[in-house]
Design an enzyme around this catalytic site. Structure first.
Site, mmCIF file in Angstrom:
data_model
loop_
_atom_site.group_PDB
_atom_site.id
_atom_site.type_symbol
_atom_site.label_atom_id
_atom_site.label_comp_id
_atom_site.label_asym_id
_atom_site.label_seq_id
_atom_site.Cartn_x
_atom_site.Cartn_y
_atom_site.Cartn_z
ATOM 1 N N ASN A 31 9.180 4.185 -11.172
ATOM 2 C CA ASN A 31 10.084 4.729 -12.184
ATOM 3 C C ASN A 31 11.548 4.384 -11.937
ATOM 4 O O ASN A 31 12.402 4.684 -12.777
ATOM 5 C CB ASN A 31 9.938 6.255 -12.253
ATOM 6 C CG ASN A 31 10.297 6.934 -10.943
ATOM 7 O OD1 ASN A 31 9.546 6.852 -9.981
ATOM 8 N ND2 ASN A 31 11.447 7.587 -10.884
ATOM 9 N N TYR A 183 15.784 4.652 8.759
ATOM 10 C CA TYR A 183 15.306 3.996 7.542
ATOM 11 C C TYR A 183 14.815 2.585 7.854
ATOM 12 O O TYR A 183 13.717 2.190 7.446
ATOM 13 C CB TYR A 183 16.418 3.930 6.488
ATOM 14 C CG TYR A 183 16.027 3.067 5.306
ATOM 15 C CD1 TYR A 183 15.124 3.538 4.347
ATOM 16 C CD2 TYR A 183 16.520 1.771 5.155
ATOM 17 C CE1 TYR A 183 14.745 2.740 3.278
ATOM 18 C CE2 TYR A 183 16.146 0.973 4.094
ATOM 19 C CZ TYR A 183 15.254 1.462 3.153
ATOM 20 O OH TYR A 183 14.868 0.663 2.114
#
Length: 318
Positions: A31, A183
């Site tokens: 999305n 990350y």
């Protein structure tokens, strides 16, 4: 973007992709960001595209945006929360499919600042979502991918993984938490998983391929506008133009990933990225750095991931 019949003699053209009307692809995080453009480009080939997202409103908005640009696009939402491992089995059951041609492991969390955060399962948020969530999801998708004529698992890596090394004694960053490093390590764990998965699939004689791809340098300020994406002002776009010499927008960042899904010439265990310095341009296979493909590190990561997620070490592939 138009779709054309596949041809082994025609050079790959990111603007004229082969038809994939008979294929179904799940894109996690479809999305937003890179995932959105992967979904949009795949939808233009005629494929059924499943947008894996925990936010129904954002997924519906992304689907509407894709349908507006791709008449007849076949886009569905799969409610998927990679940070909640206990929810994944029922999510996959809800697909009601006989097979799945490909999954793109794209969704990810990137935090810039402390404090350290955890998933509902007690795992560090980035490692738990970006790596463990996809590891566990693969377990539940394995029967559907194995049932496809030539299933593919495409894991989306990152340039951030190039300079990182996994600390196998502190995978959850409990001792020394630094968001950017954590990350980068979570993306390295994903890439290590993708390469190790292909080694295991080949050893088991599976027809499923595991491929790793990365978008290079992809900036919001160089990305075409879409209703579901962050808006950039004309001034921001103008200031970003010089950076376009080295990097690109997220639409172009999706190209290596889409090729890894569609190209019949792609082989398991490959790494695909942008052609120019690995940062921008048309997709090409590139050599993976040794620390990304180290089988000893991957074996230890795999064992730890199976234990942390409660998955069988074989992940159910046949």
């Amino acid at each position: 973007m138009s779709s054309t019949p596949p041809s082994r003699s025609r050079p790959w053209d990111v603007h004229r992709l082969p038809s994939a009307e008979d294929r179904t692809v799940l894109v996690t995080g479809g999305n937003a960001g890179i995932g959105y453009f992967v979904a949009e480009q795949l939808a233009a080939t005629g494929a059924v595209v499943l947008l894996g997202s925990r936010d129904s409103a954002k997924a519906e908005a992304a689907g509407a945006s894709i349908r507006a640009r791709v008449p007849g696009a076949r886009v569905r939402h799969l409610r998927l929360d990679l940070a909640d491992l206990s929810s994944l089995e029922s999510a996959v059951d809800g697909l009601n499919l006989g097979h799945l041609d490909a999954v793109v492991h794209n969704a990810g969390v990137a935090l810039d600042d402390p404090p350290r955060r955890e998933t509902a399962d007690g795992h560090e948020l980035m490692f738990g979502t970006n790596h463990l969530g996809h590891f566990a999801l693969t377990r539940w998708l394995a029967p559907l991918l194995s049932a496809a004529p030539s299933g593919r698992v495409v894991t989306v890596g990152s340039f951030a993984a190039r300079s990182e090394r996994l600390d196998l004694d502190d995978l959850q960053s409990t001792r020394d938490y630094r968001p950017k490093r954590t990350y980068g390590r979570s993306k390295l764990a994903q890439m290590s998983f993708g390469f190790e998965l292909d080694r295991r699939l080949r050893a088991g004689g599976s027809t499923v391929l595991s491929v790793v791809a990365h978008p290079g340098g992809a900036l919001d300020s160089l990305t075409p506008s879409r209703p579901t994406l962050p808006r950039t002002t004309p001034g921001e776009r103008l200031r970003a133009l010089p950076a376009g010499i080295l990097v690109q927008g997220k639409d172009a960042g999706a190209w290596p990933i889409v090729r890894a899904v569609l190209d019949p010439g792609v082989r398991g265990g490959q790494l695909w990225g942008p052609r120019i310095f690995g940062l921008r341009g048309a997709p090409r296979p590139e050599p993976a750095l040794p620390h990304m493909t180290d089988p000893a590190v991957a074996a230890r990561l795999w064992a730890a991931s199976a234990e942390l997620t409660g998955a069988d070490a074989h992940l159910g592939f046949r």
